[in-house]
Design a protein around this motif. Structure first.
Motif, PDB file in Angstrom:
ATOM      1  N   GLU A 118       0.863  -1.155  -0.532  1.00  0.00           N
ATOM      2  CA  GLU A 118      -0.141   0.155   0.014  1.00  0.00           C
ATOM      3  C   GLU A 118       1.223   0.964   0.466  1.00  0.00           C
ATOM      4  O   GLU A 118       1.967   1.192   0.144  1.00  0.00           O
ATOM      5  N   PRO A 119       0.236   2.654  -0.304  1.00  0.00           N
ATOM      6  CA  PRO A 119       1.338   3.592  -0.616  1.00  0.00           C
ATOM      7  C   PRO A 119       1.300   3.707   1.097  1.00  0.00           C
ATOM      8  O   PRO A 119       0.853   3.515   1.757  1.00  0.00           O
ATOM      9  N   GLY A 120       2.817   4.238   1.209  1.00  0.00           N
ATOM     10  CA  GLY A 120       3.589   4.495   2.857  1.00  0.00           C
ATOM     11  C   GLY A 120       4.041   3.160   3.334  1.00  0.00           C
ATOM     12  O   GLY A 120       4.713   3.135   4.579  1.00  0.00           O
ATOM     13  N   ASP A 121       3.738   2.193   2.793  1.00  0.00           N
ATOM     14  CA  ASP A 121       4.572   0.760   3.703  1.00  0.00           C
ATOM     15  C   ASP A 121       5.583   0.789   3.233  1.00  0.00           C
ATOM     16  O   ASP A 121       6.067   1.125   2.108  1.00  0.00           O
ATOM     17  N   THR A 122       6.241   0.547   4.416  1.00  0.00           N
ATOM     18  CA  THR A 122       7.752   0.236   4.538  1.00  0.00           C
ATOM     19  C   THR A 122       8.692  -1.122   3.925  1.00  0.00           C
ATOM     20  O   THR A 122       8.410  -2.085   3.711  1.00  0.00           O
ATOM     21  N   VAL A 123       9.658  -1.438   2.708  1.00  0.00           N
ATOM     22  CA  VAL A 123      10.572  -1.684   2.093  1.00  0.00           C
ATOM     23  C   VAL A 123      11.900  -1.312   3.027  1.00  0.00           C
ATOM     24  O   VAL A 123      12.741  -0.814   2.001  1.00  0.00           O
ATOM     25  N   LEU A 124      12.793  -2.407   3.377  1.00  0.00           N
ATOM     26  CA  LEU A 124      14.390  -2.663   3.219  1.00  0.00           C
ATOM     27  C   LEU A 124      14.738  -3.497   2.108  1.00  0.00           C
ATOM     28  O   LEU A 124      14.727  -4.544   1.957  1.00  0.00           O
ATOM     29  N   VAL A 125      16.223  -2.497   1.920  1.00  0.00           N
ATOM     30  CA  VAL A 125      16.897  -2.815   0.791  1.00  0.00           C
ATOM     31  C   VAL A 125      18.108  -3.020   1.191  1.00  0.00           C
ATOM     32  O   VAL A 125      18.566  -1.967   2.019  1.00  0.00           O
ATOM     33  N   TYR A 130      20.031  -3.370  -6.263  1.00  0.00           N
ATOM     34  CA  TYR A 130      19.373  -3.593  -7.668  1.00  0.00           C
ATOM     35  C   TYR A 130      18.188  -1.820  -7.675  1.00  0.00           C
ATOM     36  O   TYR A 130      17.195  -1.795  -7.151  1.00  0.00           O
ATOM     37  N   LEU A 131      19.425  -1.025  -9.082  1.00  0.00           N
ATOM     38  CA  LEU A 131      18.171  -0.365  -9.499  1.00  0.00           C
ATOM     39  C   LEU A 131      17.116  -0.022  -9.693  1.00  0.00           C
ATOM     40  O   LEU A 131      16.028   0.842  -8.722  1.00  0.00           O
ATOM     41  N   ALA A 132      17.059  -1.709 -10.622  1.00  0.00           N
ATOM     42  CA  ALA A 132      15.198  -1.316 -11.270  1.00  0.00           C
ATOM     43  C   ALA A 132      14.146  -1.912  -9.974  1.00  0.00           C
ATOM     44  O   ALA A 132      13.181  -1.206  -9.997  1.00  0.00           O
ATOM     45  N   ALA A 133      14.565  -1.988  -8.648  1.00  0.00           N
ATOM     46  CA  ALA A 133      14.396  -2.941  -7.737  1.00  0.00           C
ATOM     47  C   ALA A 133      13.303  -1.753  -6.835  1.00  0.00           C
ATOM     48  O   ALA A 133      12.218  -1.154  -6.397  1.00  0.00           O
ATOM     49  N   LEU A 134      14.496  -1.174  -6.719  1.00  0.00           N
ATOM     50  CA  LEU A 134      13.980   1.168  -5.933  1.00  0.00           C
ATOM     51  C   LEU A 134      12.981   1.413  -7.068  1.00  0.00           C
ATOM     52  O   LEU A 134      12.403   1.981  -5.980  1.00  0.00           O
ATOM     53  N   GLN A 135      13.173   1.335  -7.756  1.00  0.00           N
ATOM     54  CA  GLN A 135      12.301   2.534  -9.140  1.00  0.00           C
ATOM     55  C   GLN A 135      11.034   1.631  -8.691  1.00  0.00           C
ATOM     56  O   GLN A 135       9.500   1.988  -8.731  1.00  0.00           O
ATOM     57  N   CYS A 136      10.792   0.037  -8.837  1.00  0.00           N
ATOM     58  CA  CYS A 136       9.577  -1.031  -8.546  1.00  0.00           C
ATOM     59  C   CYS A 136       8.571  -0.341  -6.922  1.00  0.00           C
ATOM     60  O   CYS A 136       7.681   0.383  -7.462  1.00  0.00           O
ATOM     61  N   PRO A 146      16.889   2.222   3.583  1.00  0.00           N
ATOM     62  CA  PRO A 146      18.260   0.883   3.086  1.00  0.00           C
ATOM     63  C   PRO A 146      18.687   0.428   4.228  1.00  0.00           C
ATOM     64  O   PRO A 146      18.521   0.583   5.746  1.00  0.00           O
ATOM     65  N   VAL A 147      18.917  -1.072   4.473  1.00  0.00           N
ATOM     66  CA  VAL A 147      19.885  -1.525   5.364  1.00  0.00           C
ATOM     67  C   VAL A 147      21.819  -1.680   5.432  1.00  0.00           C
ATOM     68  O   VAL A 147      21.634  -2.036   4.441  1.00  0.00           O
ATOM     69  N   PRO A 148      21.634  -1.221   6.429  1.00  0.00           N
ATOM     70  CA  PRO A 148      23.779  -1.564   6.353  1.00  0.00           C
ATOM     71  C   PRO A 148      24.152  -2.856   5.987  1.00  0.00           C
ATOM     72  O   PRO A 148      23.531  -3.830   6.330  1.00  0.00           O
ATOM     73  N   CYS A 149      25.491  -2.479   5.584  1.00  0.00           N
ATOM     74  CA  CYS A 149      25.633  -4.016   5.024  1.00  0.00           C
ATOM     75  C   CYS A 149      27.536  -4.016   5.149  1.00  0.00           C
ATOM     76  O   CYS A 149      28.011  -2.188   4.741  1.00  0.00           O
ATOM     77  N   ASP A 150      28.146  -4.759   4.740  1.00  0.00           N
ATOM     78  CA  ASP A 150      29.786  -5.072   4.550  1.00  0.00           C
ATOM     79  C   ASP A 150      29.985  -5.534   3.881  1.00  0.00           C
ATOM     80  O   ASP A 150      29.058  -6.113   2.394  1.00  0.00           O
ATOM     81  N   GLU A 151      30.853  -6.296   3.134  1.00  0.00           N
ATOM     82  CA  GLU A 151      31.071  -6.926   1.946  1.00  0.00           C
ATOM     83  C   GLU A 151      30.138  -8.379   2.402  1.00  0.00           C
ATOM     84  O   GLU A 151      30.654  -8.550   1.046  1.00  0.00           O
TER      85      GLU A 151
END
Length: 394
Positions: A118-125, A130-136, A146-151
């Motif tokens: 729904e509009p306003g729902d939160t998605v973690l990435v 992946y750029l096209a997922a961010l667009q989607c 964003p979720v903090p990441c390491d190697e």
């Protein structure tokens, strides 16, 4: 004379989501003299054009009335059975009823966004992601964090903290040879995320277009293999990197209720994926040895990865860092502080060489020193020549 009113405005989401900068870079680098490390494209000379042509010829000769007709939304039963058999052979028990065939795995993401968000729902990435997922997700009106990441990928403890504070609907991951970084999520982190999803009620979306392109190391378990997360994990797959992206064939594996919602969303989007392409893919899997073809592809990609790795120390500024992916199509570079990969790209293009700056892949504040390099579309000799050009840029 009639007064002419302005046309109604675009939807707000269309105005708020930018075009893909990677696609724009590819347009700039389309000149044949450019050696491009930019596009995440499979090598065209490695396509099994003869095997695919034979598959199309066979289905068109034997049952043209069926393969040129409308079909069911879920997808060709033979193709779904073949995909399910490949999953099962790789350790993830799957039936045809668990799958819907999509127009590439990108459509699978779009169907999930329609069915879940729904509009306003939160998605973690992952950050970067992946750029096209961010667009989607942004087109769906989601709040993308964003979720903090390491190697090694996402930090499960960081995910747990964000789940408690932000109550996300889903966590989106490319766990194998991630785009853009090429890293792979270790098994112990996958287990921790499965436990978290079960405990806190989060959907896990496991996008896996690259998993069969492994050059070295051990395959990691599917997120959906962990029993505690099996009822809340979606797995996306694609033939784009293992057969041909022009066929636009992917699939979505999900629990029954969500799968049904995605089928209904697909009915509204396009009724079904192209019948003849599905039939040809099913025939190819029946008549040809896809694993033998993949062995040929991965041998070539490993040699190309090795050529890129071998030349980076003499190409990049002192103090640069890069990773060593075990498969896939990409590696990730961090230039020293003070360098701006986006600004340097403009100079690179004047030297007939290109890469993708890392900045567009970040859901949060971007690191301007990062860049993605793809190694699949040029021979080792061309890669060496491209690195000599890039050395002049840096």
């Amino acid at each position: 004379m009639m007064t002419r009113a302005e046309a109604p405005s675009l939807a707000a989401r269309a105005a708020q989501v930018d075009a893909s900068p990677v696609r724009e870079i590819l347009a700039l680098t389309a000149r044949p003299e450019v050696i491009s490390f930019a596009g995440g494209l499979p090598a065209p000379e490695l396509f099994d054009a003869a095997g695919l042509r034979a598959a199309y010829d066979a289905v068109l000769a034997e049952r043209p009335a069926q393969v040129l007709q409308y079909s069911i939304t879920e997808g060709d039963p033979q193709l779904r059975a073949a995909i399910a058999a490949r999953y099962t052979a790789r350790g993830l028990a799957t039936t045809a009823a668990d799958l819907v065939v999509t127009a590439g795995s990108q459509q699978g993401l779009s169907l999930l966004a329609t069915a879940l968000l729904e509009p306003g729902d939160t998605v973690l990435v992952e950050d970067p992601s992946y750029l096209a997922a961010l667009q989607c997700f942004r087109f769906a009106g989601a709040r993308v964090l964003p979720v903090p990441c390491d190697e090694h990928g996402v930090d499960p403890q960081a995910v747990a903290e964000l789940v408690r504070s932000e109550r996300p609907k889903l966590l989106y991951l490319v766990p194998n040879f991630q785009n853009p970084t090429g890293r792979t999520l270790p098994a112990e982190r996958r287990a921790a995320l499965a436990e978290l999803a079960a405990r806190d009620g989060v959907w896990l979306v496991e996008d896996d277009p690259y998993g069969e392109l492994r050059f070295e190391g051990q395959a990691q378990p599917w997120l959906a293999e962990f029993p505690e997360a099996a009822d809340r994990t979606v797995t996306l797959g694609s033939f784009s990197k293992v057969l041909a992206p022009g066929m636009r064939l992917g699939w979505l594996r999900a629990p029954a209720e969500l799968l049904r919602a995605c089928v209904i969303a697909k009915q509204a989007a396009d009724l079904h994926t192209a019948t003849v392409d599905q039939a040809a893919a099913a025939r190819y899997l029946a008549d040809q040895d896809l694993d033998a073809h993949l062995a040929k592809v991965t041998r070539a990609y490993r040699a190309r990865r090795d050529a890129l790795l071998a030349g980076l120390a003499d190409t990049l500024p002192a103090g640069s860092r890069w990773n060593h992916p075990e498969g896939g199509m990409f590696l990730w570079v961090n230039l020293p502080a003070g360098h701006d990969a986006t600004a340097l790209l403009r100079t690179a293009i004047t030297h007939d060489v290109a890469y993708v700056p890392g900045a567009p892949f970040y859901a949060g504040p971007a690191d301007p020193t990062t860049l993605r390099m793809a190694f699949t579309t040029h021979t080792p000799e061309e890669i060496a020549a491209g690195l000599r050009r890039l050395a002049r840029v840096f």
